[in-house]
Design a protein around this motif. Structure first.
Motif, PDB file in Angstrom:
ATOM      1  N   UNK A   1       3.321 -13.515  -8.730  1.00 29.81           N
ATOM      2  CA  UNK A   1       2.255 -12.886  -7.966  1.00 29.81           C
ATOM      3  C   UNK A   1       1.952 -11.500  -8.524  1.00 29.81           C
ATOM      4  N   UNK A   2       0.670 -11.187  -8.635  1.00 29.01           N
ATOM      5  CA  UNK A   2       0.237  -9.892  -9.163  1.00 29.01           C
ATOM      6  C   UNK A   2      -1.165  -9.625  -8.661  1.00 29.01           C
ATOM      7  N   UNK A   3      -1.644  -8.384  -8.852  1.00 28.13           N
ATOM      8  CA  UNK A   3      -3.029  -8.099  -8.492  1.00 28.13           C
ATOM      9  C   UNK A   3      -3.954  -9.063  -9.211  1.00 28.13           C
ATOM     10  N   UNK A   4      -4.975  -9.538  -8.512  1.00 26.92           N
ATOM     11  CA  UNK A   4      -5.935 -10.445  -9.140  1.00 26.92           C
ATOM     12  C   UNK A   4      -6.718  -9.702 -10.217  1.00 26.92           C
ATOM     13  N   UNK A   5      -7.145 -10.417 -11.266  1.00 33.19           N
ATOM     14  CA  UNK A   5      -7.857  -9.731 -12.348  1.00 33.19           C
ATOM     15  C   UNK A   5      -9.191  -9.191 -11.883  1.00 33.19           C
ATOM     16  N   UNK A   6      -9.521  -7.997 -12.350  1.00 32.53           N
ATOM     17  CA  UNK A   6     -10.831  -7.416 -12.055  1.00 32.53           C
ATOM     18  C   UNK A   6     -11.898  -8.118 -12.882  1.00 32.53           C
TER      19      UNK A   6
ATOM     20  N   UNK B   1     -14.526  -0.220   8.174  1.00 34.91           N
ATOM     21  CA  UNK B   1     -13.268  -0.335   7.441  1.00 34.91           C
ATOM     22  C   UNK B   1     -13.098   0.896   6.560  1.00 34.91           C
ATOM     23  N   UNK B   2     -11.870   1.363   6.429  1.00 30.73           N
ATOM     24  CA  UNK B   2     -11.566   2.537   5.619  1.00 30.73           C
ATOM     25  C   UNK B   2     -10.509   2.175   4.570  1.00 30.73           C
ATOM     26  N   UNK B   3     -10.841   1.285   3.646  1.00 28.41           N
ATOM     27  CA  UNK B   3      -9.844   0.927   2.629  1.00 28.41           C
ATOM     28  C   UNK B   3      -9.663   2.067   1.633  1.00 28.41           C
ATOM     29  N   UNK B   4      -8.438   2.229   1.167  1.00 32.41           N
ATOM     30  CA  UNK B   4      -8.159   3.234   0.150  1.00 32.41           C
ATOM     31  C   UNK B   4      -8.403   2.646  -1.232  1.00 32.41           C
ATOM     32  N   UNK B   5      -8.979   3.454  -2.117  1.00 32.44           N
ATOM     33  CA  UNK B   5      -9.223   2.994  -3.484  1.00 32.44           C
ATOM     34  C   UNK B   5      -7.938   2.498  -4.128  1.00 32.44           C
ATOM     35  N   UNK B   6      -6.854   3.192  -3.867  1.00 29.17           N
ATOM     36  CA  UNK B   6      -5.565   2.831  -4.464  1.00 29.17           C
ATOM     37  C   UNK B   6      -4.723   1.965  -3.530  1.00 29.17           C
ATOM     38  N   UNK B   7      -5.347   1.422  -2.473  1.00 28.76           N
ATOM     39  CA  UNK B   7      -4.599   0.612  -1.526  1.00 28.76           C
ATOM     40  C   UNK B   7      -4.146  -0.710  -2.125  1.00 28.76           C
ATOM     41  N   UNK B   8      -3.245  -1.423  -1.421  1.00 19.00           N
ATOM     42  CA  UNK B   8      -2.736  -2.701  -1.942  1.00 19.00           C
ATOM     43  C   UNK B   8      -3.869  -3.669  -2.262  1.00 19.00           C
ATOM     44  N   UNK B   9      -3.780  -4.278  -3.450  1.00 22.11           N
ATOM     45  CA  UNK B   9      -4.826  -5.197  -3.890  1.00 22.11           C
ATOM     46  C   UNK B   9      -4.475  -6.631  -3.502  1.00 22.11           C
ATOM     47  N   UNK B  10      -5.511  -7.467  -3.378  1.00 24.95           N
ATOM     48  CA  UNK B  10      -5.267  -8.884  -3.136  1.00 24.95           C
ATOM     49  C   UNK B  10      -4.431  -9.449  -4.285  1.00 24.95           C
ATOM     50  N   UNK B  11      -3.660 -10.471  -3.985  1.00 25.80           N
ATOM     51  CA  UNK B  11      -2.693 -11.006  -4.937  1.00 25.80           C
ATOM     52  C   UNK B  11      -3.126 -12.381  -5.456  1.00 25.80           C
ATOM     53  N   UNK B  12      -2.768 -12.650  -6.698  1.00 28.00           N
ATOM     54  CA  UNK B  12      -3.001 -13.960  -7.327  1.00 28.00           C
ATOM     55  C   UNK B  12      -1.702 -14.400  -8.006  1.00 28.00           C
ATOM     56  N   UNK B  13      -1.549 -15.709  -8.155  1.00 30.68           N
ATOM     57  CA  UNK B  13      -0.457 -16.233  -8.957  1.00 30.68           C
ATOM     58  C   UNK B  13       0.710 -16.785  -8.179  1.00 30.68           C
ATOM     59  N   UNK B  14       0.698 -16.652  -6.849  1.00 28.96           N
ATOM     60  CA  UNK B  14       1.835 -17.116  -6.065  1.00 28.96           C
ATOM     61  C   UNK B  14       1.795 -18.615  -5.810  1.00 28.96           C
TER      62      UNK B  14
END
Length: 370
Positions: free
Chosen positions: A37-42, A66-79
């Motif tokens: 699992x890792x951040x999904x590709x941009x 919604x107030x998401x942070x730019x550096x907040x946890x990213x959606x995950x891919x690969x699991x």
């Protein structure tokens, strides 16, 4: 042959692995692999847009901010194991100059279980392009939540097409997929559409025109093109007011245009009329015109600093849907731009791939697709 990309097994077979609509052909089953699992590709944004220099404050009185942070946890891919089957022809339609144009789709699906709910993804591109390869990370994330996610091409102004053609293409893809539901592990009674920008507009049109015959054309007319849910990310609705929230120069440029992509997508390639002077045509292209009880449930997202599509576009649609008895919710993403299209030096495009934003998409889909 299959290659691995962020936990995907990509089937690289020739176009036509599934035959054209109406044919009964075997569907090859690619092998699947799993990556950590890792951040999904941009995904890079394809296409050029002139950004407004300013945008009016968003009307958030009926929205959730919604107030998401730019550096907040990213959606995950690969699991989870998923497979990607590319370049399936779902329809052959008239393209530019009346020449035949094959429309293709990519199928991204979990490798186990089924049948699964279907999410048809409509890419953005300013009514000029429709790149079905876009937003791979987002589509992968959704597939790993248990959906068959199908990204489609549709006709744009490059095909000398109008919105009627684009909506018809999306509906043709839905009918094709229902006709081949068993081959793709799809539950044909659980279908949603998810569109970004121009694709968000088409998704909205699909959601409110389930019973409008002029938008259903082509093969598999014995299948329904109705959907249960619509996810609209920063898509327009009233195409004459795309720039209503912008600085005076940008607003005047849009309103005075007779050859913009929006004008061509409403009126056709050769009509030299401003949208401001064609209210009946604009109304016929507005999803609010068709909305009524029994339509799909909607969730709308818009960045409050969108410099391409005025945030009020989704406010207008949200209010129209609610007034006509359609279930609807709107999320205003604070300080976010038009997806990855943001002013130079602004990193807010990263907000759209955060867990904080995506969990509202997946939560809505879980609620609507059982």
């Amino acid at each position: 042959m299959a290659t691995t990309l962020c936990g995907l097994a990509v089937a690289a077979g020739p176009p036509g692995a599934v035959a054209a609509p109406g044919a009964d052909a075997a569907v090859p089953a690619p092998t699947a692999t799993t990556a950590p699992a890792a951040d999904c590709p941009a995904q890079p944004w394809v296409g050029g847009f002139r950004l407004a220099t300013s945008v009016a404050p968003d009307d958030t009185r009926t929205s959730t901010v919604l107030h998401p942070e730019v550096a907040g946890p990213k959606m995950q891919c690969g699991a989870e194991e998923t497979t990607l089957r590319k370049d399936v022809t779902y329809a052959t339609v008239p393209g530019a100059g009346g020449q035949p144009r094959e429309l293709k789709l990519d199928v991204l699906a979990p490798t186990t279980g089924g049948p699964r709910p279907l999410v048809v993804f409509l890419p953005g591109g300013g009514f000029v392009t429709a790149n079905k390869s876009s937003s791979l990370g987002r589509r992968t994330h959704l597939a790993e939540q248990g959906y068959v996610v199908v990204s489609i091409e549709y006709r744009t102004t490059r095909d000398e097409a109008t919105y009627v053609d684009g909506v018809a293409d999306a509906k043709a893809a839905i009918r094709f997929l229902r006709a081949h539901a068993a081959a793709y592990g799809i539950n044909p009674s659980e279908v949603a559409v998810f569109g970004e920008s121009a694709g968000g507009y088409l998704a909205s049109m699909v959601g409110v025109t389930g019973g409008v015959r002029k938008f259903d054309a082509g093969a598999h007319l014995d299948q329904s093109s109705r959907v249960r849910a619509v996810v609209n990310w920063y898509g327009p609705s009233d195409l004459a007011k795309l720039a209503a929230d912008f600085d005076p120069v940008t607003r005047a440029t849009h309103e005075d245009s007779t050859d913009s992509a929006a004008v061509k997508y409403v009126l056709g390639p050769n009509d030299p009329t401003r949208l401001q002077d064609a209210p009946a045509a604009v109304a016929a292209a507005d999803p609010a015109t068709y909305a009524g009880p029994g339509d799909a449930a909607f969730v709308l997202f818009h960045g409050t600093d969108d410099r391409v599509i005025s945030p009020s576009q989704t406010v207008l649609l949200h209010h129209a849907l609610a007034a006509r008895g359609v279930p609807t919710a709107r999320f205003a993403v604070k300080d976010a731009g038009h997806g990855p299209v943001v002013p130079e030096g602004n990193a807010s495009g990263r907000m759209w791939d955060t867990q904080r934003v995506m969990r509202h998409v997946t939560g809505f889909l879980r609620w609507q697709l059982h």
